[in-house]
Design a protein around this motif. Structure first.
Motif, PDB file in Angstrom:
ATOM      1  N   TYR A  44      -3.093  -6.989 -11.361  1.00  0.00           N
ATOM      2  CA  TYR A  44      -1.892  -7.583 -10.780  1.00  0.00           C
ATOM      3  C   TYR A  44      -0.966  -6.493 -10.232  1.00  0.00           C
ATOM      4  O   TYR A  44      -0.450  -6.607  -9.116  1.00  0.00           O
ATOM      5  CB  TYR A  44      -1.129  -8.437 -11.796  1.00  0.00           C
ATOM      6  N   LEU A  45      -0.749  -5.439 -11.006  1.00  0.00           N
ATOM      7  CA  LEU A  45       0.137  -4.362 -10.556  1.00  0.00           C
ATOM      8  C   LEU A  45      -0.397  -3.694  -9.298  1.00  0.00           C
ATOM      9  O   LEU A  45       0.379  -3.373  -8.392  1.00  0.00           O
ATOM     10  CB  LEU A  45       0.353  -3.337 -11.667  1.00  0.00           C
ATOM     11  N   LYS A  46      -1.705  -3.497  -9.226  1.00  0.00           N
ATOM     12  CA  LYS A  46      -2.297  -2.923  -8.004  1.00  0.00           C
ATOM     13  C   LYS A  46      -1.958  -3.801  -6.801  1.00  0.00           C
ATOM     14  O   LYS A  46      -1.576  -3.299  -5.744  1.00  0.00           O
ATOM     15  CB  LYS A  46      -3.814  -2.800  -8.140  1.00  0.00           C
ATOM     16  N   TRP A  47      -2.116  -5.109  -6.970  1.00  0.00           N
ATOM     17  CA  TRP A  47      -1.808  -6.037  -5.891  1.00  0.00           C
ATOM     18  C   TRP A  47      -0.313  -5.988  -5.541  1.00  0.00           C
ATOM     19  O   TRP A  47       0.052  -5.887  -4.373  1.00  0.00           O
ATOM     20  CB  TRP A  47      -2.216  -7.456  -6.278  1.00  0.00           C
ATOM     21  N   ALA A  48       0.539  -6.054  -6.566  1.00  0.00           N
ATOM     22  CA  ALA A  48       1.979  -6.091  -6.332  1.00  0.00           C
ATOM     23  C   ALA A  48       2.464  -4.805  -5.659  1.00  0.00           C
ATOM     24  O   ALA A  48       3.284  -4.849  -4.743  1.00  0.00           O
ATOM     25  CB  ALA A  48       2.718  -6.308  -7.652  1.00  0.00           C
ATOM     26  N   ILE A  49       1.937  -3.681  -6.080  1.00  0.00           N
ATOM     27  CA  ILE A  49       2.322  -2.398  -5.492  1.00  0.00           C
ATOM     28  C   ILE A  49       1.858  -2.320  -4.037  1.00  0.00           C
ATOM     29  O   ILE A  49       2.587  -1.847  -3.161  1.00  0.00           O
ATOM     30  CB  ILE A  49       1.769  -1.232  -6.329  1.00  0.00           C
ATOM     31  N   SER A  50       0.671  -2.816  -3.758  1.00  0.00           N
ATOM     32  CA  SER A  50       0.146  -2.763  -2.383  1.00  0.00           C
ATOM     33  C   SER A  50       0.926  -3.696  -1.454  1.00  0.00           C
ATOM     34  O   SER A  50       0.978  -3.462  -0.250  1.00  0.00           O
ATOM     35  CB  SER A  50      -1.330  -3.105  -2.345  1.00  0.00           C
ATOM     36  N   GLU A  51       1.539  -4.753  -1.996  1.00  0.00           N
ATOM     37  CA  GLU A  51       2.318  -5.680  -1.186  1.00  0.00           C
ATOM     38  C   GLU A  51       3.647  -5.061  -0.759  1.00  0.00           C
ATOM     39  O   GLU A  51       4.263  -5.505   0.183  1.00  0.00           O
ATOM     40  CB  GLU A  51       2.587  -6.970  -1.954  1.00  0.00           C
TER      41      GLU A  51
END
Length: 70
Positions: free
Chosen positions: A62-69
């Protein structure tokens, strides 16, 4: 002539708010264990819109996704 600027998601990425007792900053992948403490607690997640995470790997994804957004 007024030029319209397209908003950028990264505008607030580097802001850190710090007091004697509190530091507010963006989450990083290093925060996975700490985030899991509340995201993996069913007593906490029953009040939020996401499901309870089962392990820190789910939190990291989730953090990987949120950071990439951002």
């Amino acid at each position: 002539m007024i030029q319209e600027l397209e908003p950028k998601k990264t505008y607030y990425n580097n802001i850190i708010i710090e007091t004697k007792r509190l530091i507010l900053r963006n989450l990083t992948l290093d925060d996975s264990d700490d985030v899991f403490k509340w995201c993996g607690d069913p007593d906490v997640t029953k009040f939020v819109s996401y499901n309870t995470y089962n392990n820190t790997n789910e939190v990291r994804e989730y953090l990987k996704w949120a950071i990439s957004e951002n």
